[in-house]
Design a protein around this motif. Structure first.
Motif, PDB file in Angstrom:
ATOM      1  N   LEU A   1      -9.094  16.839 -16.363  1.00  0.00           N
ATOM      2  CA  LEU A   1     -10.174  17.319 -17.229  1.00  0.00           C
ATOM      3  C   LEU A   1     -11.501  16.782 -16.705  1.00  0.00           C
ATOM      4  N   LEU A   2     -12.455  17.669 -16.535  1.00  0.00           N
ATOM      5  CA  LEU A   2     -13.779  17.292 -16.047  1.00  0.00           C
ATOM      6  C   LEU A   2     -14.827  17.661 -17.086  1.00  0.00           C
ATOM      7  N   LEU A   3     -15.675  16.712 -17.411  1.00  0.00           N
ATOM      8  CA  LEU A   3     -16.777  17.000 -18.327  1.00  0.00           C
ATOM      9  C   LEU A   3     -17.794  17.904 -17.643  1.00  0.00           C
ATOM     10  N   GLN A   4     -18.132  18.980 -18.314  1.00  0.00           N
ATOM     11  CA  GLN A   4     -19.123  19.887 -17.739  1.00  0.00           C
ATOM     12  C   GLN A   4     -20.451  19.166 -17.515  1.00  0.00           C
ATOM     13  N   ALA A   5     -20.793  18.272 -18.419  1.00  0.00           N
ATOM     14  CA  ALA A   5     -22.072  17.573 -18.317  1.00  0.00           C
ATOM     15  C   ALA A   5     -22.137  16.662 -17.100  1.00  0.00           C
ATOM     16  N   ASP A   6     -20.975  16.267 -16.544  1.00  0.00           N
ATOM     17  CA  ASP A   6     -20.966  15.370 -15.392  1.00  0.00           C
ATOM     18  C   ASP A   6     -21.122  16.105 -14.069  1.00  0.00           C
TER      19      ASP A   6
END
Length: 379
Positions: free
Chosen positions: A268-273
């Motif tokens: 899972l990757l944070l879009q904000a990152d």
């Protein structure tokens, strides 16, 4: 706030307990007064409906029959038994408290509400429930049901969203608790709050204690309890990267710095990152795909050709967060090394044997429903 006379209190206790003896819910954790059974059921019932809890409770007791079994369990078995209940810190706190009981108390339970709050994860309500039901201490168990029931009975208009309000209710309820049957009294209040005095669709007209209900007598049932609204959960956009190779699917175990610690998910990757294309431009899907591809190549030595899984993003709400997860997929013809990636390949038929959070189950279901041929075995 209404003040009851000693005679009114006696009448209320008799009326309430007569009703409870006839109509109280037949629940598996009420078959005895074992503190272990009371404790586990009360922790499970936090933020979870009774009908949902029953099969989880029964399976949990079959898996961990005693507090010692729970204390000695490995984490994977514990998390698997809790899978689907949510609020996963509850499971870890159960085990920490079980270890306290076994180690610090030599397997003997503390018997008062004050002592019980020294155990990890046991707050005033749970302590009151265990102490009154298992050990007969004359103490209230003030949860959402008790707040609602006594706010209506006594016209208590203090805001129950404020922590200090608990003390107002505890002081008001303490002299009303039946001294001979405090556990039954508290359980009767739970049942009353779950039936005639529900938050929605209540039925005060047929309530067994309507003669004592000041909110009903004055036509103000809807005014109680007073509670200010909690802020809406913050939207957190994620990408889930579903990587499939001949060896299976790429999964990672959430670490101690993350929510869902110990559970397994697709990466899972944070879009904000993800970095934007330049300092003045926000991310769009194509830019995000390129950024994720670069990250997997640079950081993990994995070459991915990502495509977007159709349909709406998966949505899952926690207390303070609402996750919106867009699914991406990469199909690999060969199985690359994971020397630089902190995860493992898991066959589709084996994924369900791991501890999985609800959001992972939703992602798997969405992936299959969009026409992908994966066969994820069910529990």
């Amino acid at each position: 706030m209404e003040k009851w006379s000693a005679a009114t209190i006696r009448d209320f206790r008799r009326t309430l307990l007569d009703w409870y003896d006839q109509e109280g819910r037949d629940l598996p954790w009420r078959q005895d007064h074992d503190p272990y059974h009371v404790w586990v059921s009360e922790i499970m019932l936090q933020q979870t409906q009774v009908n949902t809890v029953i099969p989880y409770y029964q399976n949990f007791m079959a898996t961990f029959p005693t507090v010692t079994d729970l204390a000695n369990a490995d984490e994977a078995t514990l998390l698997k038994a809790w899978q689907g209940l949510g609020y996963y810190s509850r499971a870890r706190n159960l085990q920490r408290a079980a270890r306290q009981i076994v180690t610090d108390y030599q397997g003997h339970w503390p018997k008062t509400a004050a002592e019980l709050t020294d155990l990890v994860g046991i707050g005033p309500y749970t302590a009151g429930a265990i102490a009154s039901i298992a050990f007969g201490e004359v103490v209230p168990a003030v949860d959402g049901n008790a707040f609602r029931v006594f706010a209506r009975l006594l016209l208590i208009d203090d805001d129950i969203a404020k922590p200090q309000t608990r003390q107002v209710f505890e002081r008001a309820i303490q002299p009303i608790v039946d001294p001979k049957r405090p556990g039954a009294f508290n359980q009767a209040i739970m049942d009353l709050g779950a039936s005639y005095m529900r938050a929605k669709n209540s039925d005060p007209e047929h309530s067994p204690v309507k003669a004592f209900d000041a909110s009903y007598q004055t036509g103000r049932v809807a005014d109680f309890p007073v509670k200010t609204k909690a802020p809406r959960p913050k939207l957190i956009p994620y990408y889930a990267v579903i990587v499939h190779s001949p060896a299976g699917y790429l999964l990672v175990q959430r670490d101690a710095t993350q929510m869902l610690t110990g559970y397994w998910t697709f990466p899972l990757l944070l879009q904000a990152d993800l970095p934007p294309a330049d300092a003045t431009e926000t991310n769009n899907l194509a830019q995000d795909l390129a950024a994720i591809t670069r990250q997997f190549k640079t950081d993990y030595q994995l070459d991915l050709d990502l495509t977007v899984v159709g349909g709406q993003p998966v949505s899952h709400t926690y207390t303070h967060q609402r996750w919106r997860v867009k699914l991406l997929v990469a199909e690999l013809a060969t199985t690359p090394s994971l020397a630089f990636f902190p995860g493992k390949w898991v066959a589709g038929s084996e994924i369900a044997t791991l501890p999985l959070p609800k959001v992972q189950e939703k992602m798997m279901t969405r992936f299959q429903n969009q026409g992908h041929p994966a066969a994820f075995a069910k529990n």
